[in-house]
Design a protein around this motif. Structure first.
Motif, PDB file in Angstrom:
ATOM      1  N   ASP A  91      -6.944   6.725  -1.221  1.00  0.00           N
ATOM      2  CA  ASP A  91      -6.265   7.109  -2.460  1.00  0.00           C
ATOM      3  C   ASP A  91      -5.933   5.909  -3.342  1.00  0.00           C
ATOM      4  N   GLU A  92      -6.066   4.718  -2.774  1.00  0.00           N
ATOM      5  CA  GLU A  92      -5.814   3.516  -3.575  1.00  0.00           C
ATOM      6  C   GLU A  92      -7.084   3.016  -4.250  1.00  0.00           C
ATOM      7  N   ILE A  93      -8.196   3.644  -3.924  1.00  0.00           N
ATOM      8  CA  ILE A  93      -9.474   3.206  -4.493  1.00  0.00           C
ATOM      9  C   ILE A  93      -9.872   4.178  -5.598  1.00  0.00           C
ATOM     10  N   ASN A  94      -9.998   3.648  -6.768  1.00  0.00           N
ATOM     11  CA  ASN A  94     -10.303   4.486  -7.927  1.00  0.00           C
ATOM     12  C   ASN A  94     -11.477   3.875  -8.688  1.00  0.00           C
ATOM     13  N   LEU A  95     -12.491   3.441  -7.931  1.00  0.00           N
ATOM     14  CA  LEU A  95     -13.628   2.775  -8.574  1.00  0.00           C
ATOM     15  C   LEU A  95     -14.469   3.794  -9.327  1.00  0.00           C
ATOM     16  N   PRO A  96     -14.936   3.416 -10.503  1.00  0.00           N
ATOM     17  CA  PRO A  96     -15.775   4.354 -11.247  1.00  0.00           C
ATOM     18  C   PRO A  96     -17.171   4.417 -10.638  1.00  0.00           C
ATOM     19  N   SER A  97     -17.936   5.366 -11.059  1.00  0.00           N
ATOM     20  CA  SER A  97     -19.326   5.438 -10.631  1.00  0.00           C
ATOM     21  C   SER A  97     -20.083   4.389 -11.434  1.00  0.00           C
ATOM     22  N   ASN A 113       0.837  -1.208   0.000  1.00  0.00           N
ATOM     23  CA  ASN A 113       0.000   0.000   0.000  1.00  0.00           C
ATOM     24  C   ASN A 113       0.867   1.251   0.000  1.00  0.00           C
ATOM     25  N   GLN A 114       1.903   1.241   0.857  1.00  0.00           N
ATOM     26  CA  GLN A 114       2.761   2.419   0.950  1.00  0.00           C
ATOM     27  C   GLN A 114       3.548   2.638  -0.338  1.00  0.00           C
ATOM     28  N   VAL A 115       3.930   1.522  -0.985  1.00  0.00           N
ATOM     29  CA  VAL A 115       4.659   1.640  -2.257  1.00  0.00           C
ATOM     30  C   VAL A 115       3.763   2.305  -3.304  1.00  0.00           C
ATOM     31  N   VAL A 116       2.495   1.856  -3.338  1.00  0.00           N
ATOM     32  CA  VAL A 116       1.548   2.432  -4.308  1.00  0.00           C
ATOM     33  C   VAL A 116       1.390   3.929  -4.051  1.00  0.00           C
ATOM     34  N   LEU A 117       1.179   4.282  -2.776  1.00  0.00           N
ATOM     35  CA  LEU A 117       0.981   5.703  -2.439  1.00  0.00           C
ATOM     36  C   LEU A 117       2.258   6.503  -2.696  1.00  0.00           C
ATOM     37  N   PHE A 118       3.412   5.871  -2.425  1.00  0.00           N
ATOM     38  CA  PHE A 118       4.696   6.536  -2.668  1.00  0.00           C
ATOM     39  C   PHE A 118       4.839   6.889  -4.149  1.00  0.00           C
ATOM     40  N   ASN A 119       4.487   5.936  -5.011  1.00  0.00           N
ATOM     41  CA  ASN A 119       4.596   6.183  -6.448  1.00  0.00           C
ATOM     42  C   ASN A 119       3.585   7.211  -6.940  1.00  0.00           C
ATOM     43  N   GLY A 169       2.930   9.750  -5.224  1.00  0.00           N
ATOM     44  CA  GLY A 169       3.341  11.012  -4.609  1.00  0.00           C
ATOM     45  C   GLY A 169       2.540  11.344  -3.373  1.00  0.00           C
ATOM     46  N   LEU A 170       1.925  10.320  -2.758  1.00  0.00           N
ATOM     47  CA  LEU A 170       1.052  10.569  -1.611  1.00  0.00           C
ATOM     48  C   LEU A 170       1.619   9.995  -0.315  1.00  0.00           C
ATOM     49  N   PHE A 171       2.845   9.480  -0.388  1.00  0.00           N
ATOM     50  CA  PHE A 171       3.500   8.951   0.811  1.00  0.00           C
ATOM     51  C   PHE A 171       4.920   9.496   0.803  1.00  0.00           C
ATOM     52  N   PRO A 172       5.322  10.152   1.915  1.00  0.00           N
ATOM     53  CA  PRO A 172       6.565  10.917   1.852  1.00  0.00           C
ATOM     54  C   PRO A 172       7.811  10.099   1.508  1.00  0.00           C
ATOM     55  N   THR A 173       8.186   9.187   2.372  1.00  0.00           N
ATOM     56  CA  THR A 173       9.418   8.434   2.122  1.00  0.00           C
ATOM     57  C   THR A 173       9.251   6.989   2.561  1.00  0.00           C
ATOM     58  N   GLY A 198      -2.430  -0.066 -13.436  1.00  0.00           N
ATOM     59  CA  GLY A 198      -0.968  -0.120 -13.427  1.00  0.00           C
ATOM     60  C   GLY A 198      -0.369   0.494 -12.182  1.00  0.00           C
ATOM     61  N   ASP A 199      -1.017   1.534 -11.662  1.00  0.00           N
ATOM     62  CA  ASP A 199      -0.524   2.211 -10.463  1.00  0.00           C
ATOM     63  C   ASP A 199      -0.744   1.386  -9.200  1.00  0.00           C
ATOM     64  N   GLY A 200      -1.557   0.327  -9.305  1.00  0.00           N
ATOM     65  CA  GLY A 200      -1.862  -0.484  -8.128  1.00  0.00           C
ATOM     66  C   GLY A 200      -3.101  -0.010  -7.402  1.00  0.00           C
TER      67      GLY A 200
END
Lengths: 544, 161
Positions: free
Chosen positions: A192-198, A30-36, A38-42, A235-237
């Motif tokens: 931020d990892e959930i990108n489900l369409p309407s 999860n953190q890797v996905v958010l890191f990529n 730009g939503l997880f600092p380091t 692709g972004d996870g």
């Protein structure tokens, strides 16, 4: 200098999250996905990522569309080959904490693709997944190659393994809310990892809806099925979804066929599905009465010293069987003996629907019945004791009279005290149950003969109306028929295309439309990046 | 293995699936079901299993008069094949199966027909009343003089049909 000619490139990075597994807060995918994103600092230094692009010989990528009817949820898988002349990256020979740590199972692989003429920081991520199993090693003395080959799958694989039970969703929860909540709460995804369409405006019709003992991704697929969507990690996870509608718009139109190398139609060996049955469930319960029958029996024996009694009766041992029109049948009344020992009555505990599961037989007034008579006889007994025993009936003939009277009175008293009242009762009624009604919608190709019928049945209890069942049957049949228009397409890979997308070739009346089932391609440095697409034609009028 | 063969095998596998749901379409009656004449009377019913024909005289596994408690008109039941491959009613079903709906896709013009009912519909049988043959006390048999009694049929609302 920018040219019109494409110069495809790729980058492969590995995040060693396994090395943090012993930490108090281990790094997760999860953190890797958010890191990529730009939503997880380091990320911890040990996680990396390490760029393996220069070591990578090639990557085989297979993207597959999910299909609710046939194979279910699908994942993207990659097979990557790393050049490793000295065995440095081999997790078996050079294990952690050495460089073998990177290619361990569960570590995260991220692939970016783009054009070499563009800054690779702007390349989109086309794959995020985890290494599966143990990588293989190949030292070849003939070709003098030393390679390590590993396999990774996108996040679906991990979530399909997780089985669980969702919370209970109350009536009128929208399907969208359910899917999003399951993704967040049960799958543990960040918002931020959930990108489900309407996907539509449906809501749960049942009083309560709960999904039990299945993977949460399957649950989301079930929820999306009435609207024709399938969940998929992009692709972004991030959790996303694709629409399986064959009537949707084109993702790309290639007017002059600039990217296609070939479009082939292989031999279709046999006819596939030509009838689709959808089974849903009506949310309203239907009352099913049985025939009138005996529900319970009860009996009681009363005597002179018995007081009133209540006998509880129920229509099943566990008090769950409901019944209506319950009738109290007295087979033998306690009031029917020579001396009435009282009476009986029956009252059932009525439920809100007018039925009952139990009742009570009341037997009352038992002791008072013979009390008056007994008092009288007791008086008679006292009186009889005063009667002289010897009565002279004739000279010299003396009869015992008082004793006889006392005996008679005593016998009368004994008769009353010895009386037993026997009550026997039967409860009759109509037992009933409430069950759900099945909804059945079938769509069939017209004119097929019974021996040629190939039917598939799809059961989904979130189909709650006949209209939904009819619509789903038609939608699935159209798709299943179109799936038999198999086409294999070789083309220069277009990064925009994803499984379930539809692309068009040509324009005007000659335009043909193709839906993508799988995309397979090999990424090599300096290669042309040709993709093999397994498609089916969805052009109106084209039939198998 | 050819695709045709695979398809046929799949069809066979579907045919031997363990339990199917059906809907009882007749009153249970006792019949001497055993064809080899062992004189075993069995309660049987007709069942709609969703195909284009009714299954006739399906025995009820849990037999005796109690069979009528659940294997009766309009009830949904589970059916299972016995060792000889004969379907038998085994227990009440967990949900009600009624008429579905079907539509047809015309692949030439791509148009789907309006839906029509699928499966069998239950029609309430008219009640039969025997008027008797006019003899004192009434008789439902032909006494050789007055002939058979007159029969009238009334529908649910009491109208003669």
């Amino acid at each position: 200098m920018l040219t019109q000619r494409r110069q495809p490139g790729f980058r492969i990075e590995i995040f060693d999250i396994r090395s943090t597994s012993g930490d108090p807060t281990p790094t997760r995918i999860n953190q890797v996905v958010l890191f990529n994103l730009g939503l997880f600092p380091t990320l911890p230094g040990i996680v990396g990522p390490r760029d393996f692009t220069d070591d990578c010989v090639g990557i085989d990528v297979t993207e597959q569309a999910g299909d609710y009817v046939s194979q279910g949820i699908a994942a993207t898988s990659i097979t990557f080959t790393i050049s490793d002349p000295v065995g440095d990256f081999d997790p078996v020979e050079n294990p952690a904490p050495n460089n073998g740590r990177w290619l361990r199972q569960k570590n995260v692989i991220v692939v970016r693709e783009g054009d070499e003429q563009v800054d690779d920081a702007d390349w989109p991520i086309t794959f995020t997944g985890a290494i599966q199993g143990q990588p293989g090693q190949d030292f070849n003395r003939t070709t003098l190659t030393a390679e390590i080959t590993g396999k990774a799958s996108s996040r679906e694989v991990d979530f399909l393994r997780r089985i669980g039970t969702t919370r209970n969703f109350t009536q009128a929860t929208t399907f969208e809310d359910m899917a999003n909540e399951i993704a967040e709460t049960d799958m543990g995804l960040d918002l931020d990892e959930i990108n489900l369409p309407s996907f539509g405006t449906r809501f749960t019709a049942f009083l309560s809806t709960q999904f039990v003992d299945e993977s949460f991704l399957t649950t989301i697929a079930k929820i999306m099925f009435p609207d024709g969507f399938m969940p998929r990690f992009d692709g972004d996870g991030r959790l996303s979804a694709t629409s399986g509608l064959i009537t949707k718009g084109n993702t790309r139109v290639y007017v002059d066929r600039e990217l296609q190398v070939t479009i082939k139609r292989p031999i279709l060996e046999f006819n596939g599905t030509n009838s689709v049955e959808i089974l849903g469930l009506d949310p309203n319960l239907t009352k099913i009465p049985q025939i009138r029958q005996e529900l319970a029996r009860a009996s009681i024996t009363t005597g002179f010293f018995s007081t009133g009694a209540s006998i509880p009766v129920s229509w099943s041992d566990d008090k769950t069987q409901q019944a209506e029109d319950v009738e109290f049948v007295v087979l033998s009344s306690i009031g029917a003996s020579p001396i009435a020992f009282g009476s009986e009555s029956f009252a059932e505990t009525i439920q809100s629907d007018g039925g009952s599961v139990e009742g009570e037989i009341e037997v009352d007034g038992a002791i008072s019945a013979g009390l008056g008579l007994l008092s009288l006889l007791t008086g008679a007994l006292i009186f009889s004791l005063a009667v002289p025993d010897a009565v002279v009936t004739a000279p010299g003939d003396v009869k015992p009279f008082g004793r006889t009277v006392t005996t008679f009175v005593m016998q009368a008293i004994s008769f009353i005290l010895g009386q037993a009242g026997r009550g026997e009762y039967r409860m009759e009624g109509i037992p009933y149950e409430y069950v759900f009604k099945e909804i059945r919608g079938v769509c069939q190709v017209s004119g097929i003969r019974s021996e040629d019928k190939q039917e598939i049945t799809v059961e989904n209890h979130l189909i709650n109306s006949q209209t939904d069942a009819d619509d789903a049957a038609e939608r699935i049949l159209r798709r299943e028929r179109a799936k038999q228009n198999i086409r294999t397409v070789e083309m220069i890979h277009d990064l925009v295309l994803e499984p379930d997308d539809i692309f068009a070739v040509g324009d005007g009346l000659d335009q043909r439309r193709y839906a993508i089932r799988t995309i397979s391609r090999r990424l090599v440095r300096g290669g042309a990046h040709t993709a093999s697409l397994n498609c089916f034609e969805v052009t109106v009028g084209v039939r198998p | 293995m050819s695709g045709d063969l695979k398809q046929l095998i799949a069809r066979e596998q579907n045919a031997i699936q363990q339990q199917i749901r059906g809907r009882v379409m007749s009153d249970p009656v006792q019949k001497n079901f055993d064809v080899i004449g062992l004189a075993e009377f069995t309660w049987v019913v007709d069942v709609d299993i969703g195909s284009d024909k009714l299954l006739r005289d399906v025995p009820v596994k849990i037999n005796g008069p109690k069979a009528r408690f659940y294997a009766r008109v309009d009830q949904s039941v589970f059916l299972e094949k016995d060792a000889q491959g004969r379907y038998q009613v085994i227990r009440p079903a967990d949900r009600v199966r009624q008429q579905g709906r079907i539509c047809f896709l015309d692949e030439d013009d791509g148009i789907v027909s309006p839906t029509v009912p699928l499966g069998f519909d239950l029609i309430v049988r008219p009640y039969e009343f025997y008027k008797g043959n006019g003899l004192p006390g009434g008789s439902f048999y032909n006494d050789g003089v007055h002939g058979y009694p007159e029969i009238t049929k009334l529908d649910q609302d009491g109208n003669e049909v």
